[in-house]
Motif scaffolding. Structure first.
Motif, PDB file in Angstrom:
ATOM      1  N   LEU A 127       1.124  -0.944   0.011  1.00 20.54           N
ATOM      2  CA  LEU A 127       0.217  -0.312  -0.339  1.00 20.54           C
ATOM      3  C   LEU A 127       0.773   1.386   0.290  1.00 20.54           C
ATOM      4  CD1 LEU A 127      -2.905  -0.958   3.037  1.00 20.54           C
ATOM      5  CD2 LEU A 127      -3.711  -1.048   0.116  1.00 20.54           C
ATOM      6  N   PRO A 128       0.495   1.910  -0.704  1.00 20.87           N
ATOM      7  CA  PRO A 128       0.841   3.589  -0.105  1.00 20.87           C
ATOM      8  C   PRO A 128       1.472   3.831   1.074  1.00 20.87           C
ATOM      9  CG  PRO A 128      -0.265   3.928  -1.913  1.00 20.87           C
ATOM     10  CD  PRO A 128      -0.694   2.080  -1.103  1.00 20.87           C
ATOM     11  N   ALA A 129       2.632   4.457   1.665  1.00 13.53           N
ATOM     12  CA  ALA A 129       2.810   4.474   2.584  1.00 13.53           C
ATOM     13  C   ALA A 129       1.435   6.128   2.800  1.00 13.53           C
ATOM     14  CB  ALA A 129       3.748   6.008   2.340  1.00 13.53           C
ATOM     15  N   GLU A 130       1.128   6.257   2.347  1.00 18.58           N
ATOM     16  CA  GLU A 130      -0.168   7.089   3.163  1.00 18.58           C
ATOM     17  C   GLU A 130      -0.806   6.605   3.761  1.00 18.58           C
ATOM     18  OE1 GLU A 130      -0.582   7.555  -1.067  1.00 18.58           O
ATOM     19  OE2 GLU A 130       1.049   8.141  -0.399  1.00 18.58           O
ATOM     20  N   ASP A 131      -1.374   5.652   3.433  1.00 21.26           N
ATOM     21  CA  ASP A 131      -2.709   4.345   4.016  1.00 21.26           C
ATOM     22  C   ASP A 131      -1.843   3.261   5.282  1.00 21.26           C
ATOM     23  OD1 ASP A 131      -4.009   5.167   1.357  1.00 21.26           O
ATOM     24  OD2 ASP A 131      -3.865   3.553   0.579  1.00 21.26           O
ATOM     25  N   LYS A 132      -0.890   3.647   5.455  1.00 21.33           N
ATOM     26  CA  LYS A 132      -0.116   3.312   6.361  1.00 21.33           C
ATOM     27  C   LYS A 132      -0.210   4.255   7.359  1.00 21.33           C
ATOM     28  CE  LYS A 132       2.122   1.550   3.483  1.00 21.33           C
ATOM     29  NZ  LYS A 132       2.960   0.174   3.335  1.00 21.33           N
ATOM     30  N   ALA A 133       0.270   5.490   7.400  1.00 16.95           N
ATOM     31  CA  ALA A 133       1.169   5.954   7.801  1.00 16.95           C
ATOM     32  C   ALA A 133       0.424   6.278   9.447  1.00 16.95           C
ATOM     33  CB  ALA A 133       1.070   8.000   7.577  1.00 16.95           C
ATOM     34  N   GLY A 134      -0.830   6.441   9.147  1.00 21.07           N
ATOM     35  CA  GLY A 134      -1.813   6.837  10.634  1.00 21.07           C
ATOM     36  C   GLY A 134      -1.123   5.419  11.711  1.00 21.07           C
ATOM     37  N   LEU A 135      -1.316   4.219  11.302  1.00 18.75           N
ATOM     38  CA  LEU A 135      -0.599   2.792  12.462  1.00 18.75           C
ATOM     39  C   LEU A 135       1.103   3.378  12.789  1.00 18.75           C
ATOM     40  CD1 LEU A 135      -2.184   0.291   9.815  1.00 18.75           C
ATOM     41  CD2 LEU A 135      -3.480   0.960  11.679  1.00 18.75           C
ATOM     42  N   TYR A 136       1.546   4.117  12.173  1.00 19.56           N
ATOM     43  CA  TYR A 136       2.969   3.695  12.628  1.00 19.56           C
ATOM     44  C   TYR A 136       3.062   4.476  14.257  1.00 19.56           C
ATOM     45  CZ  TYR A 136       7.555   4.246  13.527  1.00 19.56           C
ATOM     46  OH  TYR A 136       9.218   4.473  13.903  1.00 19.56           O
ATOM     47  N   SER A 137       3.841   4.111  15.110  1.00 19.46           N
ATOM     48  CA  SER A 137       4.292   3.766  16.164  1.00 19.46           C
ATOM     49  C   SER A 137       4.992   3.357  17.194  1.00 19.46           C
ATOM     50  CB  SER A 137       2.113   3.814  17.026  1.00 19.46           C
ATOM     51  OG  SER A 137       2.865   3.851  18.443  1.00 19.46           O
ATOM     52  N   GLU A 138       5.713   3.858  17.482  1.00 18.66           N
ATOM     53  CA  GLU A 138       6.804   2.937  18.539  1.00 18.66           C
ATOM     54  C   GLU A 138       6.212   3.087  20.035  1.00 18.66           C
ATOM     55  OE1 GLU A 138       9.961   5.478  18.054  1.00 18.66           O
ATOM     56  OE2 GLU A 138       9.935   5.413  16.368  1.00 18.66           O
TER      57      GLU A 138
ATOM     58  N   ARG B 112      -0.786  -1.571  15.621  1.00 15.09           N
ATOM     59  CA  ARG B 112       0.257  -0.963  15.057  1.00 15.09           C
ATOM     60  C   ARG B 112       1.798  -0.675  13.769  1.00 15.09           C
ATOM     61  NH1 ARG B 112       5.497  -0.627  17.986  1.00 15.09           N
ATOM     62  NH2 ARG B 112       5.671  -2.169  19.501  1.00 15.09           N
ATOM     63  N   ILE B 113       2.279  -0.691  13.672  1.00 13.35           N
ATOM     64  CA  ILE B 113       3.094  -0.773  12.867  1.00 13.35           C
ATOM     65  C   ILE B 113       4.781  -0.242  13.473  1.00 13.35           C
ATOM     66  CG2 ILE B 113       2.224  -1.569  10.211  1.00 13.35           C
ATOM     67  CD1 ILE B 113       2.519   1.090   9.274  1.00 13.35           C
ATOM     68  N   TYR B 114       5.123  -1.052  13.103  1.00 11.06           N
ATOM     69  CA  TYR B 114       7.130  -0.256  13.662  1.00 11.06           C
ATOM     70  C   TYR B 114       8.371  -1.289  12.973  1.00 11.06           C
ATOM     71  CZ  TYR B 114       6.547  -4.219  16.479  1.00 11.06           C
ATOM     72  OH  TYR B 114       6.397  -5.967  16.730  1.00 11.06           O
TER      73      TYR B 114
ATOM     74  N   TYR C 151      17.501  -3.889  13.518  1.00 14.58           N
ATOM     75  CA  TYR C 151      16.737  -5.427  12.729  1.00 14.58           C
ATOM     76  C   TYR C 151      15.979  -4.990  11.209  1.00 14.58           C
ATOM     77  CZ  TYR C 151      18.942  -7.377  16.966  1.00 14.58           C
ATOM     78  OH  TYR C 151      19.609  -7.137  18.385  1.00 14.58           O
ATOM     79  N   TRP C 152      16.071  -6.053  10.950  1.00 21.54           N
ATOM     80  CA  TRP C 152      16.045  -5.623   8.763  1.00 21.54           C
ATOM     81  C   TRP C 152      15.097  -6.119   9.313  1.00 21.54           C
ATOM     82  CZ3 TRP C 152      17.980  -2.520   6.156  1.00 21.54           C
ATOM     83  CH2 TRP C 152      17.829  -2.369   4.536  1.00 21.54           C
ATOM     84  N   ARG C 153      13.379  -5.786  10.164  1.00 21.89           N
ATOM     85  CA  ARG C 153      12.203  -6.252   9.793  1.00 21.89           C
ATOM     86  C   ARG C 153      11.237  -4.857   9.946  1.00 21.89           C
ATOM     87  NH1 ARG C 153       8.933  -9.035  14.290  1.00 21.89           N
ATOM     88  NH2 ARG C 153       9.575  -6.532  15.424  1.00 21.89           N
ATOM     89  N   ASP C 154      10.274  -5.143   9.061  1.00 22.92           N
ATOM     90  CA  ASP C 154       9.012  -4.296  10.165  1.00 22.92           C
ATOM     91  C   ASP C 154       8.099  -5.107  10.139  1.00 22.92           C
ATOM     92  OD1 ASP C 154      10.075  -2.062   8.962  1.00 22.92           O
ATOM     93  OD2 ASP C 154       9.575  -2.207   6.783  1.00 22.92           O
ATOM     94  N   CYS C 155       6.877  -4.552  10.673  1.00 22.13           N
ATOM     95  CA  CYS C 155       6.357  -5.606  11.622  1.00 22.13           C
ATOM     96  C   CYS C 155       4.649  -4.561  12.419  1.00 22.13           C
ATOM     97  CB  CYS C 155       6.439  -5.990  12.779  1.00 22.13           C
ATOM     98  SG  CYS C 155       5.427  -7.048  13.758  1.00 22.13           S
ATOM     99  N   LEU C 156       3.762  -5.818  11.592  1.00 14.80           N
ATOM    100  CA  LEU C 156       2.618  -5.049  12.210  1.00 14.80           C
ATOM    101  C   LEU C 156       1.830  -5.895  12.850  1.00 14.80           C
ATOM    102  CD1 LEU C 156      -0.919  -3.696  11.407  1.00 14.80           C
ATOM    103  CD2 LEU C 156      -0.613  -5.312   9.069  1.00 14.80           C
ATOM    104  N   ARG C 157       1.440  -5.103  13.888  1.00 16.18           N
ATOM    105  CA  ARG C 157       1.191  -6.193  14.786  1.00 16.18           C
ATOM    106  C   ARG C 157      -0.356  -6.093  15.156  1.00 16.18           C
ATOM    107  NH1 ARG C 157      -0.826  -5.171  20.488  1.00 16.18           N
ATOM    108  NH2 ARG C 157      -0.002  -6.824  22.051  1.00 16.18           N
TER     109      ARG C 157
END
Length: 342
Positions: A88-99, A106-108, A120-126
């Protein structure tokens, strides 16, 4: 979102923050010997399946299950919709990003417990799913791709059902009542980690995930056909070769505690690769936060005293995040060390 690996342009070289010093990189390569994870066919007779699960669990701590009752359609749809999500385009996921590690959905990037300089070389959708209120949980999940909520809900219900059946089989094989691991010890949120490992420009200099043991009760992994998971075994590492249509199953720390060490939570890691993205889905069967967990009385005697203290799952998680995933890449797998910190 600028910190997400999959949202950045293709990496020509490995960014410095992902490069590990030589003394922190794993020295042992995966074994070339003919060691592979046991494959358990759940369609066989119950006695045979119980024995196979216990033998596999005691020998390696990991195994693969086939003919497990999760529909092929549910598995394929889950793979497809997760891959679509990361495209998906980054703008469709931006609201989910959180540390914020307390945020259920969230995604991180990297891991939840980064305390050192290296990433570490990973992205994660929780995603978290409460039972039986699955529909209420789904309302917090991403609404894109269009079918994601429907697909994830169906997959989670079926996969949790598989996990609970494996726990019943384990109880029977261990001489416990079949429902011993039902209730609070398996009644927390079912947590899904959709792990995405983009192509890595230098796989020899970094890791997708560090060596670790899972802190939950039971883990079921929907693996990519692209290898990457490695399991510690007798001082070596087994490179897991996924079987089409199978789940990879491993025991979490809480199962080791309950069985007083009869079953082990085994260290594992994730390697990266140069040319192909890899997406996996880990389903974690979790205790409730306030569940008090300790060795079952059935495994204790004067000759076999408790090896682990009885703790709430909340206390265990708090200490685990400090001790188990500190700045050192040489992570301890000794649960006693975790508990001594209390």
């Amino acid at each position: 979102m600028e910190k997400m690996l999959h949202s950045a342009p293709a990496h020509g070289r490995l960014p410095e923050c992902f490069i590990f010093p030589a003394d922190k990189l794993p020295q042992a390569k995966a074994t070339s010997a003919t060691v592979s994870l046991p494959i358990v066919d759940l369609s066989l007779g119950r006695d045979e399946v119980r024995r196979a699960i216990l033998e596999a669990g005691k020998e390696i701590g990991f195994f693969q299950v086939v003919n497990h009752g999760v529909s092929l359609e549910a598995m394929q749809d889950m793979e497809t919709v997760c891959q679509e999500f990361f495209r998906l385009p980054a703008e469709d996921k931006a609201g989910l990003y959180s540390e914020d590690t307390g945020r259920a959905t969230r995604i991180y990037s990297s891991t939840m417990f980064d305390t050192g300089a290296e990433k570490y070389w990973r992205d994660c959708l929780r995603l978290a799913c409460s039972f039986p209120a699955v529909g209420d949980s789904a309302a917090a999940w991403p609404d894109k791709p269009r079918r994601l909520r429907e697909v994830v809900e169906r997959f989670t219900v079926q996969t949790r059902g598989l996990g609970m059946e494996i726990l019943r089989l384990l109880c029977e094989g261990l001489g416990l009542r079949p429902d011993y691991l039902e209730g609070d010890i398996s009644g927390g949120d079912v947590v899904l980690h959709v792990n995405h490992y983009p192509p890595c420009p230098d796989p020899n200099a970094t890791l997708g995930l560090p060596p670790h043991c899972d802190r939950n009760l039971l883990t079921l992994l929907l693996p990519s056909m692209v290898p990457g998971l490695e399991v510690a075994y007798r001082g070596d590492w087994i490179r897991v070769e996924p079987v089409p249509g199978a789940f990879v199953v491993n025991f979490g720390c809480q199962l080791e505690v309950v069985t007083n060490g009869i079953l082990k939570s085994i260290e594992h890691r994730v390697m990266t690769n140069l040319g192909v993205a890899r997406t996996t889905v880990a389903t974690f069967i979790m205790p409730t936060t306030d569940c008090l967990i300790g060795p079952a009385a059935e495994f204790l005697s004067d000759d076999n005293p408790p090896c682990y203290r009885t703790l709430t799952f909340a206390d265990f998680k708090r200490i685990y995040s400090v001790v188990k995933l500190g700045s050192s890449l040489n992570l301890t797998t000794n649960l006693k060390n975790v508990q001594k910190e209390l």
